[in-house]
Write a protein that holds these residues in place. Structure first.
Motif, PDB file in Angstrom:
ATOM      1  N   VAL A   1       0.829  -0.930  -0.033  1.00  0.00           N
ATOM      2  CA  VAL A   1       0.073   0.012   0.087  1.00  0.00           C
ATOM      3  C   VAL A   1       0.653   1.429   0.114  1.00  0.00           C
ATOM      4  O   VAL A   1       2.203   1.192   0.173  1.00  0.00           O
ATOM      5  N   GLY A   2       0.321   2.517  -0.346  1.00  0.00           N
ATOM      6  CA  GLY A   2       0.984   3.626  -0.425  1.00  0.00           C
ATOM      7  C   GLY A   2       0.205   4.652  -1.285  1.00  0.00           C
ATOM      8  O   GLY A   2      -0.500   4.193  -2.100  1.00  0.00           O
ATOM      9  N   PRO A   3       0.441   5.910  -1.280  1.00  0.00           N
ATOM     10  CA  PRO A   3      -0.090   6.652  -2.077  1.00  0.00           C
ATOM     11  C   PRO A   3       0.290   6.786  -3.412  1.00  0.00           C
ATOM     12  O   PRO A   3       1.329   6.171  -3.537  1.00  0.00           O
ATOM     13  N   SER A   4      -0.478   7.383  -4.172  1.00  0.00           N
ATOM     14  CA  SER A   4       0.128   7.555  -5.617  1.00  0.00           C
ATOM     15  C   SER A   4       1.411   8.231  -5.657  1.00  0.00           C
ATOM     16  O   SER A   4       1.715   8.964  -4.848  1.00  0.00           O
ATOM     17  N   GLY A   5       2.409   7.614  -6.350  1.00  0.00           N
ATOM     18  CA  GLY A   5       3.812   8.043  -6.528  1.00  0.00           C
ATOM     19  C   GLY A   5       4.599   7.704  -5.303  1.00  0.00           C
ATOM     20  O   GLY A   5       5.869   7.697  -5.271  1.00  0.00           O
ATOM     21  N   ALA A   6       4.052   6.619  -4.640  1.00  0.00           N
ATOM     22  CA  ALA A   6       5.066   6.071  -3.563  1.00  0.00           C
ATOM     23  C   ALA A   6       5.989   5.018  -3.857  1.00  0.00           C
ATOM     24  O   ALA A   6       7.088   4.794  -3.466  1.00  0.00           O
ATOM     25  N   GLY A   7       6.012   4.484  -5.209  1.00  0.00           N
ATOM     26  CA  GLY A   7       6.730   3.432  -5.724  1.00  0.00           C
ATOM     27  C   GLY A   7       6.441   2.141  -6.015  1.00  0.00           C
ATOM     28  O   GLY A   7       7.115   1.287  -6.485  1.00  0.00           O
TER      29      GLY A   7
END
Length: 226
Positions: free
Chosen positions: A34-40
């Protein structure tokens, strides 16, 4: 089974998409990424399927550095990594059966084997009665099930589900998650990349959280912390 060792991916001099990432995924695990857009997350997945190459570090699968594989070994490797996408990537004018069979046909599998494997996969995903339907006639949930069947037809050791519920309503979303659980229980590693906080918080699985290219959290029975 899968190991990222200090993996960094840079684009040009200034953009660091993945920044010194290290983690392991054991055989038969179910992991949410998981992670926001642009997190990788997407870059990490592209490296795992060898669409992108790390700037530094190593990615090991079954103790082999996948970027040391010879060209002739790549098709076999990619058949052992199934990928399911948010936008399904089906051939709209082909039937359900033809969409799943196509993945085997391009690998030169014999027709009798193709029929057996496609029938097995359609039964697994609950579409055995929709084999002759055109892909364009299916609901979103059905399309994703076809996509999963196609990803599994080579019996991969790893299934990467990249935002598989992104275009689905809540009922269909949970049906897809239950199907991923079923696949995982049969021994396939599942790596689920998702923005869906409700799903992540409810499934009680390991959660790896990325932000700005780094892994900021890696917890068993984790939650969506962002």
């Amino acid at each position: 089974m899968i190991e990222f060792q200090h993996v960094t991916k840079k684009y040009g001099k200034d953009i660091i998409a993945v920044d010194d990432v290290t983690f392991k995924i054991a055989a038969k695990e179910f992991v949410a990424l998981v992670g926001p857009s642009g997190a990788g997350k997407s870059t990490l997945i592209k490296m795992l399927i060898r669409e992108e190459e790390p700037s530094s570090g190593r990615i090991l699968v079954a103790d082999r550095d996948i970027f040391q594989l010879k060209e002739r070994e790549l098709p076999y490797y990619r058949r052992k990594v199934g990928v399911v996408f948010q936008d399904f990537k089906l051939l709209s004018r082909k039937t359900v059966y033809e969409n799943v069979a196509f993945a085997l046909e391009v690998a030169g599998v014999l027709p009798g084997v193709i029929k057996k494997r496609v029938d097995e996969m359609l039964t697994l995903v609950g579409l055995e009665n929709r084999a002759s339907a055109l892909a364009e006639e299916l609901s979103g949930g059905e399309k994703q099930r076809v996509s999963i069947a196609r990803a599994l037809v080579h019996e991969p050791k790893l299934l990467i589900a990249d935002e598989p519920t992104g275009n689905l309503d809540p009922v269909n979303s949970w049906e897809i998650i239950e199907l991923l659980f079923k696949i995982n229980k049969q021994g396939t590693i599942v790596l689920l990349a998702t923005h869906d906080k409700e799903i992540v918080d409810a499934i009680h699985k390991r959660v790896i959280t990325m932000k700005e290219g780094k892994v900021i959290s890696d917890k068993e029975d984790g939650k969506y912390i962002l």
